[in-house]
Every structure is written in C-alpha cells, then in structure tokens.
Scaffold this motif. Structure first.
Motif, PDB file in Angstrom:
ATOM      1  N   SER A   1     -75.667 -55.681 -23.583  1.00 57.86           N
ATOM      2  CA  SER A   1     -75.737 -54.230 -23.343  1.00 57.86           C
ATOM      3  C   SER A   1     -77.164 -53.738 -23.132  1.00 57.86           C
TER       4      SER A   1
ATOM      5  N   TYR B   1     -67.620 -52.143 -18.862  1.00 63.47           N
ATOM      6  CA  TYR B   1     -68.350 -52.734 -17.731  1.00 63.47           C
ATOM      7  C   TYR B   1     -67.960 -54.188 -17.508  1.00 63.47           C
TER       8      TYR B   1
ATOM      9  N   TYR C   1     -78.588 -53.039 -19.643  1.00 63.30           N
ATOM     10  CA  TYR C   1     -78.204 -51.807 -18.949  1.00 63.30           C
ATOM     11  C   TYR C   1     -79.167 -50.654 -19.240  1.00 63.30           C
TER      12      TYR C   1
ATOM     13  N   TRP D   1     -67.134 -49.935 -24.203  1.00 64.26           N
ATOM     14  CA  TRP D   1     -67.632 -50.891 -23.216  1.00 64.26           C
ATOM     15  C   TRP D   1     -66.567 -51.176 -22.158  1.00 64.26           C
TER      16      TRP D   1
ATOM     17  N   ARG E   1     -74.185 -52.381 -31.453  1.00 64.69           N
ATOM     18  CA  ARG E   1     -74.546 -52.662 -30.069  1.00 64.69           C
ATOM     19  C   ARG E   1     -76.039 -52.961 -29.971  1.00 64.69           C
TER      20      ARG E   1
ATOM     21  N   ALA F   1     -75.330 -47.523 -17.894  1.00 65.63           N
ATOM     22  CA  ALA F   1     -74.177 -47.464 -18.800  1.00 65.63           C
ATOM     23  C   ALA F   1     -74.083 -46.067 -19.405  1.00 65.63           C
TER      24      ALA F   1
ATOM     25  N   HIS G   1     -79.632 -52.732 -28.560  1.00 64.01           N
ATOM     26  CA  HIS G   1     -80.433 -51.738 -27.848  1.00 64.01           C
ATOM     27  C   HIS G   1     -81.885 -52.193 -27.741  1.00 64.01           C
TER      28      HIS G   1
ATOM     29  N   GLU H   1     -70.576 -57.123 -23.711  1.00 62.83           N
ATOM     30  CA  GLU H   1     -71.304 -56.152 -24.525  1.00 62.83           C
ATOM     31  C   GLU H   1     -72.524 -56.743 -25.223  1.00 62.83           C
TER      32      GLU H   1
END
Length: 488
Positions: free
Chosen positions: A199, A191, A202, A189, A250, A184, A252, A196
C-alpha cells in the motif's frame, strides 16, 4: 525479482536538469518519453498563464514529469536499501517511476486553466442551452492521464509487442501504474495492481493520505526556482529520513519525528506559492480571460460545424483528439483572421496589450454570516448606495466583478501535519501522528483563509475618467469591507 545493485549499474540515458542535476532514466522510460503523447507536454506550461506575470515561469509539464519520475525512483530505492523486508521488486520500481513520468499526461492547454475553468464553463453552457451533456460531472486531468497512458502502451505494443515483457512488466503492472496515477482513495483495499502489503507504493506519486508525494517535491522546487521565490522546504533531507511503518493495519510512508518542522515547511511552501503566485491577483484575472477566450473559440474553432458544438471541450472524449490540444491554441486563435474567432482574438489581444480589469481591492473574509454566493449581491448593494465624493463620477455595479480565492495548507481547514505519521530513533518501526508539544508554538491556529477580490472591468474608456472611477471604487470597497468584514 528483487531490486539488486546490478540493476542500477546499467548504463542508462542521462537527462541534465536544472533542479535535480543528472537524472538517469530506464530505457523503457525513454521509449515513453519519445512518444507523441509525452512530447506534447513540451507545449504545455506548467503554471498556465503565470508566465504572463512572472517572466521566468515559462517551464513546461515535460521537465516536471521527468523530475517526478526521477524523485519517485530515488524514494523507492531509499526504501529498498533501508528496508529489504519490504520486498520491493524491479517491477515495483519501474511501475512507480512510469507513474511519476505519466501522471500529468492529461493536462490541457495552460494546465489547470483547462480542467479548472474551461471544462466547468463548457459544462455550464451545455446545461443552460439544454444540450446533451457528455462532460463528466467532475472531470479531472488524472482521468485523461490514464487514457493517454493507455494510448502510449498501445502504440509501444504496435511497434514491439514484447517491449513491456522485455522489462518484466505485464498487464497487472499496467493496471498498477494507472492506479498509481490516480492514487489510492478508499479505506477498503479494492486495488488490483498490488496487494495491500504494498500500500505504501500508492503514496509516492499521488498521496491521498496527507498530500506528501514526489509530485509536490518536484514542483515546489521547480516552481520556486523559476518564479524566483525562496523554498524553505528541503525534500532531499526528508528523503534521508523516510521509512515504511505499519499504522492501523496498513503500511504507510513515515518520517523521522525530528523532521516535523521540515514537513510543516512543505505545507507552508504550498501556501506561500498559492498566495504569492498561483493565486496572484493579476495571474487569476489573466487566466479567467484565457478561459473565456477558449470558451468563445470553443464553438467556432472549426468552421462548418453546428453552432452548438463545443469543439475544444469535446477533445476530452478521446486521447487521439486530446493529444492535439496544447498551449499552441493561443497562437492559433491570435493569428487567425476568421470572423468567427473575433471575440476570442480580442480577449487574447487585451491580455497581450495589458488591457486587463483593474484591481480594486482585497480583504480576508472573517464574517461567517455572509456566504460566498451572496458577496456579489452585497457588493452590488454597496455600489448602488455609495455616494461619490466626485460629482462627475458614478459607479455601476455591472462594471465590477467579485472573486473569492481559497487558500490553505493542502487540506482545507485541517492541519495537514495531523495526518502524517512519524517514527522515533529508538522505535523506527512504530509510527504515530506527532504530538502538539513536539511542534513549534509558532504554528498557526488556522490553516485556511478566504480572500475576496474586486476588479473594475472597464479598461477601454478615457484614462482620466477611469482613474477617477478607480479611486472612487477603492473608497467604496473600503467602506464595504469595513461594514461587512470588520476591516480596521
């Protein structure tokens, strides 16, 4: 479908690996491994021409890809077991593993020699000759990895139309795998493989956020093992302290704050590998010669074709042609008796017989007023003005080549650890960048450097004369560095 424990208790094929031990592989991964496109990786060196300097560095992309798939599975399972609220499914698990397995399918002969040196040189030749340029501006092996994966999916469906469905995968999952291979890249976003809220998946195989991914975990451990270089980074420990946290809206992948030094050791290991092996002064010159040999053979490998055709580089047009391109091209050129491959063959023979350009010297660039582009010009000027201490020796600028090497910790001049998120024991669901006062005071202030290297190209003359020229060249180099780079 949740990733339940029974999913892991099935009897899967086991691969015995010198780095990770016994690695279980899902039967679908084994089907992919058994395709010609994947088996091709057995014939591509992981470290390009480094084995010509480091005798143990003869491992291939094949075993690295197995290792990445295994570590991808370990990371996903850790997240699933520790954070069931992430709702990681069996399909997520399988897709991430397949992406890890297939992420390097697109490497060409001698790995990064092909996409880093051969393709750019072929493109430059076409531009100079004014030929139709069908080579993309920034062609990278990841693009071909996606094409090769498409070819594998097509071949598997031809054998058994429902093979993916049997393992719970559909077209959306195939799209997801290809997105994972490329990683990504955008803030917005866009994709289609996953929403998302997934995420973090990715960031496992190709992490564009901060460079921490299982691809590096495997090749750091594997390359250090085969190169004989100590690895201070412990990926197994880091795996125990991984979590997903929401940062700036987001999700992570984050790590425990006490692992900051271990994370830094990962970036430091990357620098060490580049400094000692990947950008080794003799490795670099050998790989330049390999690239030059492939470029010389590019036009002439296939007899009867117009001379302007660049056949080796044109293999990037289709996965079918590309799948035939491996390190075996070295032996094909070397064993050929064709006149049109004579120049390429001579270069490879020089590599084998160690008729290499002689290393003159290396210095770190500290003078900001001199650009990389002007270095050859300033060296030429230094050679022309140099007064030899031996009247029988005269130096010529055309007998030398100047190279600039960039070394960093993964993010050019930036401190990569500033882009990693950490959580604390008391607040496991809140993460943020590490504070300066939480890091060791021994960390460097700069995270990149540039080295200038000079080589003496003539190696076929009288040995005594060459020795004298090299001695004078070293003196000239020292004077040049002292005047331009403040060498003390």
């Amino acid at each position: 479908m949740p990733l339940n424990t029974s999913f892991h208790k099935q009897r899967w094929p086991i691969f015995n690996d010198p780095i990770h031990g016994h690695m279980e592989m899902n039967p679908l991964l084994v089907k992919i491994i058994d395709t010609p496109q994947f088996q091709r990786l057995r014939r591509i060196k992981q470290l390009g021409g480094k084995y010509l300097v480091y005798p143990g560095a003869s491992h291939n992309r094949f075993e690295h890809s197995l290792g990445v798939a295994y570590l991808a599975g370990c990371l996903v399972k850790t997240l699933h077991d520790n954070q069931p609220e992430l709702k990681i499914t069996k399909q997520d698990f399988l897709c991430v593993q397949i992406a890890g397995l297939c992420h390097d399918l697109g490497h060409g002969p001698f790995s990064h020699v092909f996409d880093g040196l051969v393709i750019p040189k072929a493109k430059k030749i076409k531009n100079i000759k004014g030929l139709p340029d069908d080579i993309p501006e920034k062609w990278k092996h990841e693009q071909m990895s996606v094409q090769m994966f498409d070819a594998i999916v097509k071949s598997l469906k031809a054998e058994n139309e429902d093979v993916l469905k049997e393992h719970g995968l559909d077209d959306k999952d195939v799209t997801f795998i290809k997105e994972l291979i490329e990683g990504a890249k955008t803030a917005e976003w866009t994709y289609k493989g996953r929403d998302e809220d997934k995420s973090f998946l990715y960031e496992i195989v190709a992490n564009k956020q901060n460079g921490i991914d299982v691809d590096k975990w495997d090749y750091f451990a594997r390359d250090c093992h085969h190169l004989g270089i100590r690895n201070s980074f412990d990926h197994q420990r880091l795996l125990r302290f991984v979590r997903v946290c929401e940062v700036n809206g987001r999700k992570h992948i984050c790590f425990r704050d006490k692992e900051a030094d271990n994370v830094y050791d990962m970036f430091r290991t990357r620098y060490t590998l580049h400094r000692q092996a990947y950008q080794h002064k003799i490795c670099n010159i050998i790989e330049d010669m390999l690239a030059e040999a492939l470029i010389r053979a590019d036009r002439d490998l296939h007899e009867g074709k117009p001379k302007y055709m660049l056949k080796i580089s044109e293999a990037i047009k289709t996965a079918e042609d590309y799948s035939k391109l491996t390190d075996e091209i070295f032996e094909q050129i070397l064993s050929s008796t064709a006149d049109n491959l004579k120049e390429a063959r001579e270069i490879l023979n020089k590599i084998i017989r160690r008729k290499l350009p002689k290393f003159v010297g290396e210095a770190r660039l500290t003078e900001k007023n001199i650009s990389k582009e002007k270095l050859p010009e300033t060296w030429k000027d230094a050679v022309e003005k140099y007064k030899s201490t031996d009247p029988t020796v005269s130096l010529k600028a055309e007998d030398f080549s100047v190279h600039v090497v960039d070394l960093d910790h993964g993010m050019k001049d930036k401190n990569p650890i500033e882009h990693v998120y950490f959580y604390s024991k008391r607040k496991p669901n809140e993460a943020s960048p590490i504070k300066d006062y939480q890091l060791s005071s021994f960390l460097p202030k700069r995270f990149n450097e540039e080295l200038v290297r000079v080589y003496y190209k003539i190696t076929d003359g009288n040995k005594e004369e060459e020795k004298k020229k090299l001695e004078e060249a070293e003196k000239c180099f020292h004077n040049w560095c002292k005047s331009k780079f403040e060498l003390k």
